[in-house]
Design an enzyme around this catalytic site. Structure first.
Site, PDB file in Angstrom:
ATOM      1  N   TRP A  91       0.834  -1.210   0.000  1.00 12.12           N
ATOM      2  CA  TRP A  91       0.000   0.000   0.000  1.00 12.12           C
ATOM      3  C   TRP A  91       0.861   1.249   0.000  1.00 12.12           C
ATOM      4  O   TRP A  91       0.524   2.246  -0.634  1.00 12.12           O
ATOM      5  CB  TRP A  91      -0.981  -0.024   1.166  1.00 12.12           C
ATOM      6  CG  TRP A  91      -1.923  -1.187   1.072  1.00 12.12           C
ATOM      7  CD1 TRP A  91      -2.072  -2.197   1.964  1.00 12.12           C
ATOM      8  CD2 TRP A  91      -2.839  -1.468   0.002  1.00 12.12           C
ATOM      9  NE1 TRP A  91      -3.015  -3.091   1.517  1.00 12.12           N
ATOM     10  CE2 TRP A  91      -3.506  -2.665   0.316  1.00 12.12           C
ATOM     11  CE3 TRP A  91      -3.164  -0.824  -1.192  1.00 12.12           C
ATOM     12  CZ2 TRP A  91      -4.465  -3.239  -0.518  1.00 12.12           C
ATOM     13  CZ3 TRP A  91      -4.119  -1.386  -2.026  1.00 12.12           C
ATOM     14  CH2 TRP A  91      -4.763  -2.579  -1.689  1.00 12.12           C
ATOM     15  N   ASP A 126      -1.677   6.589   6.469  1.00 14.38           N
ATOM     16  CA  ASP A 126      -2.690   5.646   6.012  1.00 14.38           C
ATOM     17  C   ASP A 126      -2.954   4.680   7.163  1.00 14.38           C
ATOM     18  O   ASP A 126      -2.130   3.830   7.473  1.00 14.38           O
ATOM     19  CB  ASP A 126      -2.165   4.903   4.772  1.00 14.38           C
ATOM     20  CG  ASP A 126      -3.130   3.819   4.278  1.00 14.38           C
ATOM     21  OD1 ASP A 126      -4.197   3.636   4.890  1.00 14.38           O
ATOM     22  OD2 ASP A 126      -2.798   3.160   3.265  1.00 14.38           O
ATOM     23  N   LYS A 129     -11.995  -2.011   6.810  1.00 15.51           N
ATOM     24  CA  LYS A 129     -11.164  -2.880   7.639  1.00 15.51           C
ATOM     25  C   LYS A 129     -11.505  -2.791   9.121  1.00 15.51           C
ATOM     26  O   LYS A 129     -11.350  -3.749   9.830  1.00 15.51           O
ATOM     27  CB  LYS A 129      -9.691  -2.576   7.419  1.00 15.51           C
ATOM     28  CG  LYS A 129      -9.340  -2.594   5.930  1.00 15.51           C
ATOM     29  CD  LYS A 129      -8.229  -3.505   5.553  1.00 15.51           C
ATOM     30  CE  LYS A 129      -8.098  -3.662   4.058  1.00 15.51           C
ATOM     31  NZ  LYS A 129      -7.516  -2.494   3.384  1.00 15.51           N
TER      32      LYS A 129
HETATM   33  C1  LIG Z   1      -6.765  -2.171   2.169  1.00 16.18           C
HETATM   34  C2  LIG Z   1      -5.781  -1.086   2.275  1.00 16.18           C
HETATM   35  C3  LIG Z   1      -5.688  -0.071   1.308  1.00 16.18           C
HETATM   36  C4  LIG Z   1      -6.559  -0.041   0.066  1.00 16.18           C
HETATM   37  O1  LIG Z   1      -7.828   0.323   0.398  1.00 16.18           O
HETATM   38  P1  LIG Z   1      -8.964   0.556  -0.714  1.00 16.18           P
HETATM   39  O2  LIG Z   1     -10.030   1.195   0.113  1.00 16.18           O
HETATM   40  O3  LIG Z   1      -9.326  -0.781  -1.258  1.00 16.18           O
HETATM   41  O4  LIG Z   1      -8.428   1.457  -1.755  1.00 16.18           O
HETATM   42  C5  LIG Z   1      -4.755   0.924   1.499  1.00 16.18           C
HETATM   43  N1  LIG Z   1      -3.956   0.939   2.571  1.00 16.18           N
HETATM   44  C6  LIG Z   1      -4.013  -0.025   3.513  1.00 16.18           C
HETATM   45  C7  LIG Z   1      -3.086   0.031   4.686  1.00 16.18           C
HETATM   46  C8  LIG Z   1      -4.925  -1.061   3.398  1.00 16.18           C
HETATM   47  O5  LIG Z   1      -4.982  -2.019   4.319  1.00 16.18           O
END
Ligand SMILES: *Cc1c(COP(=O)(O)O)cnc(C)c1O
Length: 356
Positions: A101, A168, A192
């Site tokens: 990511w 993030d 998540k």
């Molecule tokens: C799942 C995830 C993403 C991607 O998320 P989307 O909403 O599918 O774009 C980005 N960063 C992290 C840390 C993730 O776990």
């Protein structure tokens, strides 16, 4: 049979969230209409998003300097949004590269200016969190990923950044206490730990905006969503309703501090077994292990079918590792009960009794 859902995302949510969402699909708030057919500007819909934003502020202790907004496009759309909102024309940004990511975040940011990757754990397939690095004082911002969902590593501490810190937090948001005032922007795809897929949350320090000299498209501009209180355009009412219900559930559990304790207990139970059981090996550096996603492999691939049959029998679901790394990954988000981890540990012990 009870299913123990270890899915990495979209993931398990509390049963009460599913029950109330199901009811709202038929009859939302006793209005005689489904939540799927109402305007996002109807009073009771606006209440949903306002409540969700207020709950984030309360649960995360968000300071007055920051706004909470909901957008769409997932964390993946935040990657270019971050750069377009914070990276000045001709400026540069510092990134920490700790997984897939982070790689994607870097790739998107490079479209907007110079990106300085100041630390990376790519040399060891992202099994650790770099500790020795210096954040340049002339960077417009520093970007990191708090929890590396695919590789199972997590930042236990955040640096004291001399420039605005952007994080993030998609896969560990609301799982432990963080000092929001240390961050310029925190963002997370909801699916998540916050709710169902379909919305993305950002916590943005207002006074960082409007300084890039860039002509940012309205939707991609954080200022647009702040000004319109997350109702610039049609937002997914059902998805945000799920987020709101999940946040209400979290508050009832005692909030972030209370859930963090349970998360630690779940992670300890899981890693204790991974380390004790001779049939398995954890893949992440011990001190950097994630409390959300435990990654491990079976030492003897020949036991794969046996292990997976036992998992199935016990109702353990979605334990397969990410397609890029293989092995297994036990995702233990807020809504996963300790009991599910105990069931998984029991299966690992059964396998050991049979073949160890
Ligand atoms: C799942 C995830 C993403 C991607 O998320 P989307 O909403 O599918 O774009 C980005 N960063 C992290 C840390 C993730 O776990």
């Amino acid at each position: 049979m009870k299913i123990h859902n270890f899915s990495a995302g979209p993931c398990i949510l509390p049963q009460v969230v599913f029950d109330k969402m199901a009811e709202a699909c038929i009859n939302f708030n006793n209005s005689g209409t489904s939540i799927l057919e109402i305007s996002h500007r109807r009073k009771d819909a606006v209440e949903v998003i306002d409540t969700a934003r207020a709950l984030v502020k309360e649960l995360m202790n968000v300071p007055e300097s920051h706004d909470v907004i909901f957008m769409q496009g997932g964390a993946s759309l935040q990657f270019p949004i971050i750069a377009s909102n914070l990276l000045k024309e001709g400026g540069k940004a510092a990134y920490m590269q700790t997984g897939k990511w982070a790689e994607n975040a870097i790739k998107e940011a490079k479209r907007f200016g110079e990106i300085d990757v100041i630390a990376s754990s790519k040399d060891k397939n992202y099994t650790y969190i770099p500790k020795d690095y210096t954040i340049p004082t002339d960077a417009d911002y520093f970007h990191c990923t708090s929890n590396n969902t695919i590789f199972g590593t997590q930042m236990k501490q955040f640096p004291n950044s001399p420039v605005p810190m952007v994080c993030d937090m998609s896969s560990d948001i609301l799982s432990r206490k963080v000092d929001v005032s240390k961050f310029g922007v925190i963002y997370a795809g909801a699916q998540k730990n916050m709710g169902p897929a379909g919305s993305t949350m950002a916590i943005v320090q207002r006074d960082l905006l409007g300084k890039t000299g860039r002509n940012i498209p309205d939707y991609l501009n954080y200022a647009t969503h702040i000004k319109n209180e997350s109702s610039f355009n049609t937002w997914p009412v059902i998805a945000i309703y799920g987020v709101m219900l999940n946040l209400q559930w979290l508050k009832e559990q005692g909030g972030v501090d209370a859930i963090a304790k349970i998360n630690t207990e779940k992670a300890n139970t899981m890693y204790t077994e991974i380390d004790r059981n001779g049939l398995f090996t954890g893949t992440a550096n011990v001190e950097d292990r994630s409390q959300m996603n435990a990654t491990f492999v079976l030492n003897n691939e020949e036991l794969k079918a046996e292990f997976e049959a036992l998992l199935k029998q016990a109702g353990v679901d979605s334990l397969t590792g990410h397609r890029d790394v293989g092995g297994y990954r036990a995702s233990m988000y807020n809504a996963l009960p300790l009991e599910s981890v105990q069931v998984l540990v029991e299966v690992m012990k059964q396998l050991e009794q049979k073949f160890g």
